[in-house]
Motif scaffolding. Structure first.
Motif, short mmCIF file in Angstrom:
data_model
loop_
_atom_site.label_atom_id
_atom_site.label_comp_id
_atom_site.label_asym_id
_atom_site.label_seq_id
_atom_site.Cartn_x
_atom_site.Cartn_y
_atom_site.Cartn_z
N SER A 38 70.08 30.90 69.57
CA SER A 38 69.53 30.48 70.87
C SER A 38 68.76 31.62 71.53
N CYS A 39 69.29 32.82 71.45
CA CYS A 39 68.58 33.98 72.01
C CYS A 39 67.25 34.19 71.30
N GLY A 40 67.24 34.08 70.00
CA GLY A 40 66.00 34.22 69.24
C GLY A 40 64.99 33.15 69.62
N TRP A 41 65.44 31.91 69.81
CA TRP A 41 64.54 30.81 70.17
C TRP A 41 63.98 31.02 71.57
N ILE A 42 64.79 31.49 72.50
CA ILE A 42 64.30 31.74 73.87
C ILE A 42 63.29 32.88 73.88
N ILE A 43 63.53 33.92 73.09
CA ILE A 43 62.56 35.02 73.00
C ILE A 43 61.25 34.53 72.42
N TYR A 44 61.31 33.69 71.38
CA TYR A 44 60.08 33.12 70.80
C TYR A 44 59.33 32.31 71.84
N LEU A 45 60.03 31.42 72.53
CA LEU A 45 59.36 30.58 73.52
C LEU A 45 58.76 31.40 74.66
N THR A 46 59.45 32.45 75.06
CA THR A 46 58.99 33.26 76.18
C THR A 46 57.77 34.09 75.84
N TYR A 47 57.76 34.72 74.68
CA TYR A 47 56.72 35.70 74.38
C TYR A 47 55.63 35.22 73.42
N TYR A 48 55.95 34.33 72.50
CA TYR A 48 54.99 34.05 71.43
C TYR A 48 54.45 32.63 71.42
N ASN A 49 55.15 31.68 72.01
CA ASN A 49 54.71 30.30 71.94
C ASN A 49 53.38 30.10 72.65
N SER A 50 53.17 30.71 73.80
CA SER A 50 51.92 30.54 74.53
C SER A 50 50.74 31.12 73.76
N ARG A 51 50.96 32.21 73.04
CA ARG A 51 49.89 32.79 72.23
C ARG A 51 49.50 31.85 71.09
N ASN A 52 50.50 31.25 70.45
CA ASN A 52 50.20 30.32 69.36
C ASN A 52 49.48 29.07 69.86
#
Length: 78
Positions: A38-52
């Motif tokens: 869950s922590c990994g998924w939240i970090i992905y959504l916070t920092y990288y999802n908008s860039r993708n």
């Protein structure tokens, strides 16, 4: 030396893992795994999802719009 003694490896097989989880509190281990994922998924959504999403939107819009170049995302300041 018997056959079981010569088959020592550092990797656990399925039976060893099942025995370990049954011996220890497996609900706590699954809670730990779920928390880390869950922590990994939240970090992905916070920092990288908008860039993708910005990258894919830029590619799609530029294929459809032939009048120029549209860029969605961070500005490249050099």
């Amino acid at each position: 030396m018997d056959e079981q003694g010569s088959n020592n490896t550092s990797f656990l097989n399925y039976e060893d893992l099942e025995t370990y989880l049954n011996r220890h509190n497996s609900k706590f281990i699954w809670l730990l795994v779920a928390t880390i994922l869950s922590c990994g998924w939240i970090i992905y959504l916070t920092y990288y999802n908008s860039r993708n999403i910005g990258l894919f939107l830029t590619l799609i819009i530029n294929r459809l719009y032939k009048g120029g170049y549209i860029h969605i995302g961070m500005l490249d300041r050099k």
